[in-house]
Design an enzyme around this catalytic site. Structure first.
Site, mmCIF file in Angstrom:
data_model
loop_
_atom_site.group_PDB
_atom_site.id
_atom_site.type_symbol
_atom_site.label_atom_id
_atom_site.label_comp_id
_atom_site.label_asym_id
_atom_site.label_seq_id
_atom_site.Cartn_x
_atom_site.Cartn_y
_atom_site.Cartn_z
ATOM 1 N N ASN A 157 0.684 -1.058 0.232
ATOM 2 C CA ASN A 157 0.415 -0.198 -0.036
ATOM 3 C C ASN A 157 0.793 1.391 0.100
ATOM 4 O OD1 ASN A 157 -2.557 -1.397 0.111
ATOM 5 N ND2 ASN A 157 -3.094 -1.311 2.041
ATOM 6 N N SER A 164 -0.055 -20.326 1.680
ATOM 7 C CA SER A 164 0.886 -18.706 0.889
ATOM 8 C C SER A 164 1.749 -19.055 -0.035
ATOM 9 C CB SER A 164 1.514 -17.709 2.282
ATOM 10 O OG SER A 164 0.291 -17.757 2.973
ATOM 11 N N HIS A 190 -0.994 -9.241 -3.961
ATOM 12 C CA HIS A 190 -0.666 -9.602 -3.206
ATOM 13 C C HIS A 190 -0.883 -10.014 -1.477
ATOM 14 C CE1 HIS A 190 -3.902 -7.652 -2.010
ATOM 15 N NE2 HIS A 190 -4.313 -6.922 -0.295
#
Length: 475
Positions: A325, A380, A398
């Site tokens: 971000n 992940s 992301h």
């Protein structure tokens, strides 16, 4: 998503042609199935972003894109300051520099299984997590300023970790151009007791095992082998970043008409990059990046201490730390010409390809590690940056991306049932909030395997390793 508004540029690339107030096209990288499942608001928001002044090339959305504040989460857009470009607080988001950091442990799964319950408890005791969580540090005004200027470098100087960590963090652990004076007193007050804390929502510390490799060359460069145990942190700038977003969005909404900017959506409030307000936001936002880097550095120290309780003398070197971000000034090729651009990535990860000079020497030949968080009960991933630096300004997904709202997740699941189901699968959850666990139920997210496959097929990044969760401390 209504596919009538798109034309297919490739198997995993879809273009929304310019129409209305759009200055550039919109582009979504996704499989047909992922695109079908996206909320129509993603297309609406992408079109709105494409209408912002000074935008370059296209407004992009990653395979994990979903509706967000102003920009879609998973949105990428770049602006040229010399062509009237803007900076948008909504294009960065409230959790400024939220990111992922992964550590090697040097352990194998069998080492963890023997002590898994104890490790989960020790991590939960040592890592402050949850809404309003506070840490052991209490920063004075002078210390706050030093932290906001220094980031992870400051944290290392305070004894949290090693200088060796800094080489494997974006910006070497410290974002240049931070101006602590542009951060409000309220933002600093909110952060005073929050350093070294995970926070709430989708933030976590997870112990993971590598269970499959896809790119052996990159895996070797990253030091990954099947059966290796890793520890991954996902968190950001906590209350400080949120307050900076709140403060500047309010100012940008008021100032936009004076700058000649007609806002299609108040959530896209922005300011010219060359304006006093735009420069003030960049100074504050960069300070928040440093806050997030320092926060993850302190949490790294706490995680190492926790592991050392059960594995004395353990070394846990950093694999990489990357944020998702941010707005960063970077050099990119556009139509064959190199330009300095301000790249907004909101819920999107920088993914520099092989040969980029900013990468650590040991990773330069294979590309930047791109760390993709799963959803508590799912895998992940470690990816490697794609071969093209110009593909969406060297950006990738992301995470899995939400498939439903937190409200809907609460309606469908109870936290205790989620914890029990994951325990039956060998995944231990520790959290101060069962409500928070329900909001983050794995099925509330998209299929992360489909997301990373789409990123690979689109040329954004390459799959390197899949990581299966063993223990998760959830905020």
């Amino acid at each position: 998503m209504n596919l009538d508004q798109f034309r297919q540029r490739g198997p995993f690339e879809w273009e929304m042609p310019q129409h209305g107030a759009m200055r550039v096209p919109g582009v979504i990288f996704a499989s047909r199935e992922l695109l079908d499942a996206m909320d129509a608001k993603v297309g609406e928001q992408l079109a709105n972003v494409a209408g912002l002044p000074g935008i370059v090339d296209a407004a992009y959305a990653m395979p994990d894109a979903h509706w967000g504040y102003g920009f879609p989460i998973g949105g990428v857009a770049a602006f040229d300051a010399d062509e009237g470009g803007v900076v948008s607080a909504g294009g960065v988001g409230f959790d400024i520099s939220c990111g992922v950091r992964t550590l090697h442990t040097g352990l194998k799964q069998a080492d963890i299984e023997a002590v898994k319950e104890r490790l989960a408890d020790v991590l939960f005791r040592r890592i402050p997590a949850g809404l309003g969580s506070t840490g052991a540090l209490r920063l004075s005004g002078k210390e706050m300023g030093a932290m906001l200027r220094g980031g992870a470098k400051w944290a290392v100087e305070q004894g949290f970790g090693s200088p060796a960590d800094l080489a494997r963090i974006e910006e070497g652990g410290s974002m240049a151009g931070a101006v602590p004076a542009e951060v409000s007193a309220e933002a600093k007050h909110r952060q005073r007791d929050e350093m070294g804390t995970l926070g709430s929502g989708n933030h976590y510390l997870e112990v993971q095992v590598v269970d499959e490799l896809f790119d052996l060359t990159a895996a070797h460069a990253y030091g990954l082998a099947v059966g290796d145990v890793l520890a991954t942190l996902h968190c950001g700038s906590r209350g400080l970043g949120h307050q900076i977003g709140t403060d500047f969005l309010r100012e940008m909404v008021i100032a936009a008409p004076r700058a000649g900017i007609a806002l299609v959506d108040r959530e896209l409030a922005c300011a010219p990059l060359k304006s006093e307000l735009g420069q003030s936001y960049l100074g504050a936002m960069r300070a928040a990046i440093n806050c997030a880097l320092a926060n993850r550095q302190i949490l790294t120290h706490l995680a190492r201490e926790a592991f050392a309780e059960l594995f004395p003398g353990i070394a846990m070197p950093l694999l990489y730390d990357v944020s998702h971000n941010t707005c960063k000034e970077e050099s990119h090729l556009v139509d064959g010409q190199r330009r300095r651009l301000f790249v907004h990535r909101k819920g999107a990860t920088r993914a520099f390809g092989p040969g980029h000079h900013e990468l650590p020497p040991e990773y330069r030949a294979v590309g930047q590690p791109v760390l993709i968080g799963g959803s508590m009960g799912t895998a992940s991933w470690v990816l490697a940056g794609g071969g093209s630096q110009s593909q969406a300004f060297a950006s990738a997904c992301h995470g899995a991306g939400r498939a439903m709202s937190r409200h809907e997740a609460l309606r469908r699941w109870q936290g205790r049932s989620v914890v029990d189901e994951l325990a039956r699968r060998g995944i231990l959850i520790r959290s101060p909030s069962l409500r928070g666990v329900a909001e983050e139920a794995p099925l509330a997210y998209k299929d992360v395997a489909a997301v990373v496959e789409a990123a690979e097929q689109a040329g954004l990044a390459r799959r390197v390793a899949r990581l299966r969760p063993l223990v998760c401390v959830k905020g």
